[in-house]
Enzyme design. Structure first.
Site, PDB file in Angstrom:
ATOM      1  N   HIS A 180      19.504  28.307  38.161  1.00  0.00           N
ATOM      2  CA  HIS A 180      20.245  29.572  38.273  1.00  0.00           C
ATOM      3  C   HIS A 180      21.707  29.368  38.693  1.00  0.00           C
ATOM      4  O   HIS A 180      22.622  29.930  38.103  1.00  0.00           O
ATOM      5  CB  HIS A 180      19.578  30.502  39.284  1.00  0.00           C
TER       6      HIS A 180
ATOM      7  N   LYS B 119      19.579  38.621  33.423  1.00  0.00           N
ATOM      8  CA  LYS B 119      20.114  39.697  34.261  1.00  0.00           C
ATOM      9  C   LYS B 119      21.379  40.266  33.614  1.00  0.00           C
ATOM     10  O   LYS B 119      22.276  39.520  33.219  1.00  0.00           O
ATOM     11  CB  LYS B 119      20.461  39.174  35.659  1.00  0.00           C
TER      12      LYS B 119
ATOM     13  N   ASP C  67      15.589  30.748  31.929  1.00  0.00           N
ATOM     14  CA  ASP C  67      16.215  30.822  33.246  1.00  0.00           C
ATOM     15  C   ASP C  67      16.420  32.310  33.450  1.00  0.00           C
ATOM     16  O   ASP C  67      17.284  32.915  32.816  1.00  0.00           O
ATOM     17  CB  ASP C  67      17.569  30.086  33.254  1.00  0.00           C
ATOM     18  N   HIS C  68      15.604  32.900  34.307  1.00  0.00           N
ATOM     19  CA  HIS C  68      15.595  34.378  34.312  1.00  0.00           C
ATOM     20  C   HIS C  68      16.935  34.963  34.751  1.00  0.00           C
ATOM     21  O   HIS C  68      17.221  36.121  34.481  1.00  0.00           O
ATOM     22  CB  HIS C  68      14.415  34.930  35.122  1.00  0.00           C
TER      23      HIS C  68
HETATM   24  C1  BG6 Z   1      13.086  31.843  41.280  1.00  0.00           C
HETATM   25  C2  BG6 Z   1      12.841  30.920  42.434  1.00  0.00           C
HETATM   26  O1  BG6 Z   1      13.437  31.115  40.133  1.00  0.00           O
HETATM   27  O2  BG6 Z   1      14.146  32.731  41.605  1.00  0.00           O
HETATM   28  C3  BG6 Z   1      12.522  31.699  43.686  1.00  0.00           C
HETATM   29  O3  BG6 Z   1      11.761  30.047  42.129  1.00  0.00           O
HETATM   30  C4  BG6 Z   1      13.577  32.738  43.965  1.00  0.00           C
HETATM   31  O4  BG6 Z   1      12.387  30.828  44.813  1.00  0.00           O
HETATM   32  C5  BG6 Z   1      13.865  33.566  42.719  1.00  0.00           C
HETATM   33  O5  BG6 Z   1      13.112  33.579  45.013  1.00  0.00           O
HETATM   34  C6  BG6 Z   1      15.055  34.467  42.932  1.00  0.00           C
HETATM   35  O6  BG6 Z   1      15.180  35.344  41.854  1.00  0.00           O
HETATM   36  P1  BG6 Z   1      15.861  36.778  42.011  1.00  0.00           P
HETATM   37  O7  BG6 Z   1      15.848  37.328  40.632  1.00  0.00           O
HETATM   38  O8  BG6 Z   1      15.017  37.537  42.974  1.00  0.00           O
HETATM   39  O9  BG6 Z   1      17.236  36.529  42.552  1.00  0.00           O
END
Ligand code: BG6
Length: 486
Positions: free
Chosen positions: A236, A178, A173-174
């Protein structure tokens, strides 16, 4: 923490958008800082027909485009030779043997990074297993979407478990990569003064917003089948909620932290079908202006009518002692007025105002944690306006603001993927999502979708560049709460 670095990284989707924008630049940065294991070999795999040489040229182009500044050409020169390439079609069983030959000896450990459509998880895991790319020395990082509901997520997890034990499975979960998201833990558990009021006695409500200005981008195939609830909330936003709501873990440790998050997910009140219309709002953007540009509506961008939601707002509850009665308002949307990720914590009013008889008005304190694009923590506190108070005491809310950007100026802010790739390579699962977390998340999400179906709820239209349908405003205003919009 003991590091257990692998000797090889196998990168599926190596020619895709994510690889170009994030993964290759992140790997280069790690390399340039001397953080990758010295002999780490990176094998890109995708359907395209690159050779090692032409893939290096491809990677160089990606770095030119997505990392044009802050580059050390010597480091680029030593990074590119780490890269190799193997044309691979995950759906073709015949693809795996040549891949295994390319990877060669796995005794030094291999980390696989798999980002693929849910339908390919099964052939991929079976294919890898069949050629010896799923043994004890091999770990796998999985990029979302990991299913679209509890049943499909379980299926994927079961399939993955055939080849990879849980301690070798790294669900990405990226948001957890952060820096500012990890900082939530530092704020809560590295300071003593928040924790005594961090509960239903001290807090009135919590808002979590992730607003984006982008629309569909070129992701129709994925996004239209997903929608905002699955794309952003199921992962997220719930992770942010868990970090805000969890009990203090005893140690900064992979089991302790994930145990506490999982407990939060399991304590979330399932929204009953009859409550869905009152507790949730969905929207889809129509044409309008976003980030200073005239933009098309979702349907028009997609080229056909759709009932996929691009906005969702939810009133959630956590049924445990700490949070009884505290609403968590969550909202996320595409084509909003600004790009912003933020958590706003509204504290309770003082129990009695001594200023009431002298005309002084009090606002409840608010703690704002801005995660992006800026990084700051701001506490809104009441102060007396200077004056002789002859017409009454004037009180005003003033910000006590800590800019993390300014405070840590000069300290490199790393891309979330740098952190996650390094942790995958070194075998630290703390910032990856455990199976029980994912399944508890889906259980909560599925209940909402059932409510939408039971009530025939369709997304309400909102103009691009607005904060979503007016019903989203009503969702909080009914409780006397206003979204933090500026
Ligand atoms: C991704 C979603 O996981 O996260 C996208 O699939 C979204 O739709 C993105 O735009 C948002 O990530 P960040 O890091 O730009 O807030």
């Amino acid at each position: 923490m003991t590091r257990n670095p692998v000797a090889k990284l196998l990168l599926f989707g190596a020619t895709g958008d994510l690889a170009q924008r994030m993964l290759l630049p992140s790997l280069y940065n790690l390399h340039a800082d001397g953080l990758l294991p010295e002999d780490l070999v990176i094998i890109g795999a995708a359907r395209s027909d690159y050779t090692d040489e032409s893939y290096r040229a491809f990677a160089k182009k990606a770095l030119d485009q997505f990392l044009p500044k802050d580059r050390d050409e010597d480091a680029v020169g030593t990074f590119l030779p780490r890269l190799q390439f193997q044309a691979t079609d995950l759906s073709d069983p015949a693809s795996y043997q040549p891949l295994a030959e390319k990877v060669g000896d796995v005794s030094g450990g291999v980390a696989i990074y798999l980002s693929t459509a849910p339908s390919l998880f099964e052939p991929a895991v079976k294919g890898l297993e069949a050629v010896g790319l799923a043994g004890e020395t091999i770990r796998i990082g999985l990029e979302k979407p990991l299913g679209y509901d509890l049943a499909s997520s379980k299926e994927i997890n079961d399939t993955v478990a055939l080849g990879f034990s849980e301690d070798r499975t790294f669900r990405i979960d990226h948001y957890l990569g952060k820096e500012t998201v990890q900082n939530i833990m530092a704020l809560r558990f590295g300071n003593s003064f928040f924790e005594p009021v961090w509960n239903a006695q001290g807090i009135d409500n919590i808002q979590i917003t992730i607003s984006e200005t982008v629309g569909l981008e070129d992701r129709a195939g994925y996004y239209d089948g997903a929608g905002a609830l699955r794309d952003m909330v199921a992962n997220h936003m719930l992770q942010l909620l868990a970090l805000i709501a969890m009990e203090p873990p005893a140690r900064y440790d992979v089991t302790e932290i994930r145990d506490e998050k999982a407990k939060v997910f399991r304590s979330m009140r399932l929204i009953k079908p009859e409550d869905a219309p009152r507790c949730t709002v969905t929207g889809q953007y129509a044409g309008g202006a976003s980030a200073g540009k005239i933009v098309k509506g979702y349907d028009e961008e997609l080229g056909k009518p759709s009932t996929t939601e691009t906005f969702v707002a939810i009133k959630a509850h956590i049924d445990n002692w700490r949070w009884q009665g505290v609403p968590f308002y969550i909202r996320t949307g595409k084509r909003m007025p600004v790009r912003r990720s933020e958590i706003a914590i509204q504290f309770k009013n003082v129990p009695h105002s001594m200023f009431a008889g002298r005309g002084g008005l009090l606002q409840p304190n608010m703690l704002v944690i801005r995660l992006q694009p800026e990084e700051y923590i701001q506490l809104l506190v009441m102060a007396k306006e200077p004056g002789l108070d002859r017409d009454g005491v004037r009180l005003r809310e003033v910000p006590l603001k800590l800019s993390l950007d300014a405070e840590f100026q000069g300290t490199r802010r790393r891309i979330a993927y740098e952190r996650l790739l390094l942790d995958l390579i070194e075998g630290d699962q703390t910032l990856f999502v455990r199976r029980d977390e994912v399944e508890a998340q889906w259980t909560w999400i599925d209940a909402i979708r059932e409510g939408w179906t039971a009530n025939g709820m369709k997304p309400k239209s909102y103009p691009a560049g607005s904060w979503g349908p007016s019903a989203a405003i009503a969702l909080t205003e009914r409780d006397g709460v206003t979204w933090m919009d500026d």
